[in-house]
Design an enzyme around this catalytic site. Sequence first.
Site, mmCIF file in Angstrom:
data_model
loop_
_atom_site.group_PDB
_atom_site.id
_atom_site.type_symbol
_atom_site.label_atom_id
_atom_site.label_comp_id
_atom_site.label_asym_id
_atom_site.label_seq_id
_atom_site.Cartn_x
_atom_site.Cartn_y
_atom_site.Cartn_z
ATOM 1 C CG PHE A 135 -6.228 -5.516 1.504
ATOM 2 C CD1 PHE A 135 -7.042 -6.142 2.502
ATOM 3 C CD2 PHE A 135 -6.430 -4.395 1.097
ATOM 4 C CE1 PHE A 135 -8.292 -5.407 2.906
ATOM 5 C CE2 PHE A 135 -7.622 -3.847 1.679
ATOM 6 C CZ PHE A 135 -8.294 -4.366 2.484
ATOM 7 C CG ASP A 207 0.196 -3.685 3.340
ATOM 8 O OD1 ASP A 207 0.060 -3.378 4.582
ATOM 9 O OD2 ASP A 207 -0.754 -3.305 2.573
ATOM 10 C CE1 TYR A 232 -8.390 0.238 8.670
ATOM 11 C CE2 TYR A 232 -7.464 2.301 7.952
ATOM 12 C CZ TYR A 232 -7.912 0.857 7.465
ATOM 13 O OH TYR A 232 -7.948 0.825 6.103
ATOM 14 C CE LYS A 233 -6.780 -3.274 8.264
ATOM 15 N NZ LYS A 233 -5.926 -3.456 6.926
ATOM 16 N NE ARG A 385 -10.976 -10.440 8.889
ATOM 17 C CZ ARG A 385 -10.227 -9.304 8.187
ATOM 18 N NH1 ARG A 385 -9.155 -9.513 7.808
ATOM 19 N NH2 ARG A 385 -10.981 -8.079 8.614
HETATM 20 C C1 LIG Z 1 -6.484 -2.745 5.763
HETATM 21 C C2 LIG Z 1 -5.535 -2.986 4.702
HETATM 22 C C3 LIG Z 1 -4.892 -1.915 3.958
HETATM 23 C C4 LIG Z 1 -5.946 -0.598 4.083
HETATM 24 O O1 LIG Z 1 -5.761 0.260 3.120
HETATM 25 P P1 LIG Z 1 -6.245 1.851 3.244
HETATM 26 O O2 LIG Z 1 -5.529 2.582 2.061
HETATM 27 O O3 LIG Z 1 -5.855 2.321 4.763
HETATM 28 O O4 LIG Z 1 -7.742 1.876 3.030
HETATM 29 C C5 LIG Z 1 -4.242 -1.911 2.929
HETATM 30 N N1 LIG Z 1 -3.718 -3.356 2.783
HETATM 31 C C6 LIG Z 1 -3.723 -4.300 3.495
HETATM 32 C C7 LIG Z 1 -3.061 -5.494 3.536
HETATM 33 C C8 LIG Z 1 -4.870 -4.034 4.336
HETATM 34 O O5 LIG Z 1 -5.027 -5.252 5.243
#
Ligand SMILES: *Cc1c(COP(=O)(O)O)cnc(C)c1O
Length: 426
Positions: A135, A207, A232-233, A385
Amino acid sequence: MVRDTGRIDRQRCIELDRADPLAPLRAHFTMIKGLIYLDGNSLGPLPSATPARVQEAMTVEWGRDLIGSWNIHDWMQLPGRIGNKIARLVGAGENELIVADSTSVNLFKVLTAAVQIVRRDTPDRTEIVSERLNFPTDLYIAESVALANGLTLRLVDIDPEEGVDAVLDDATAVVLFTHVDYRTGRMHDMSSVTRSAHAAGALMVWDLAHSAGAVPVDLAAAEADFAVGCGYKYLNGGPGAPAFVWVNPRHLAEPQPLRGWLGHVSPFEFTPEYRPAVGILGYQCGTPPILSMVALDCGVDTVLAADEYGGMDALRAKSLALTSMLIELLEPVSAAHGLRVVTPSEPSVRGSQVSFAAPEGAYSIVQALIARGVVGDFRMPDIARFGCVPLYTRFVDIWDAVEHIRAVLDSGEWREPRFAARSAVT
Ligand SMILES: *Cc1c(COP(=O)(O)O)cnc(C)c1O
């Protein structure tokens, strides 16, 4: 959970939903009638308990008790209390995990701490290693940490067959992987990758953005060093919910780099010099966003509510049944339209989502599906997705979603110009 789904048809899906021991959990959410929501991997839906609880936090705690609420309503302890709940979902111990800031900011803290630890004994280790397709924020933050510490970020492409040993060496300081890939839904073997990192003399940062609340995670058993994750996921904490950070107790003495007053051992002494709090409390920085914390607390509770029905094992079994069915039902559609399912068919390396790559128009296909009330999302460059969240996704939703995917592709309606217009958020 039913193992052999037999020949699938819509009636069979309805029967599977009737027999589903987790079915009562759907009532813990505000689900929109007629909408098939397959994007809980990006933004979990609103838990039914959240509005009243946030309302109470606003009117009673903030509105009536005002600043006294930091003590009366234990606001100060909220990040740690929610942290201890999340800890149960990821195999962490009491007081090892705290809710704070965003995933990005927490990554900066743990990567810096990890780099400091490794470089103290082996200053010649100069690389942070991550996956090219990780990501982007993870890569941007890793680059920030590399820049600030005179290191380099090395991006690797992992062949799942070969494993990670081949890409690590005595220049590797820290390995940063995302457990479940946000595009493909492929899941790493956390224990095995961590072992490889340690064997190479590096520390391991995970992560868990697409893992916490979605798949079984055991940070302690894997002997991981640090982890971060998203609120939030799959934890249903609401838009922009605060994130979490976990530190293996063996590293808790290492200070993190963002010295804010709430990471101070005694913030209300207001001393000019910084003295870090002992333990995970030191991973706080500024004042916690209480209204968002309260909403996250409700979200985490929706996952813990599964304890009554078999907990994470039951969630995982249903998640795999849902994603297996989706992959199976997509097969004939894929064959007819040149789609490529990029999510592993092997369950043990699959997260809780299914994605396909489309030769053209993945973005438009997703938009056409949304217009039909099937919400998934698009990820660059060509990925559609679909999150399958066992707390509220039904087998019949999977069946109906595939019928819509088939209809959108067979009719070619996704080619309508209105489905090509891009919004800022995809
Ligand atoms: C959604 C997501 C994030 C989100 O990071 P924020 O700092 O909360 O915006 C980070 N890493 C991964 C792999 C994600 O899927």
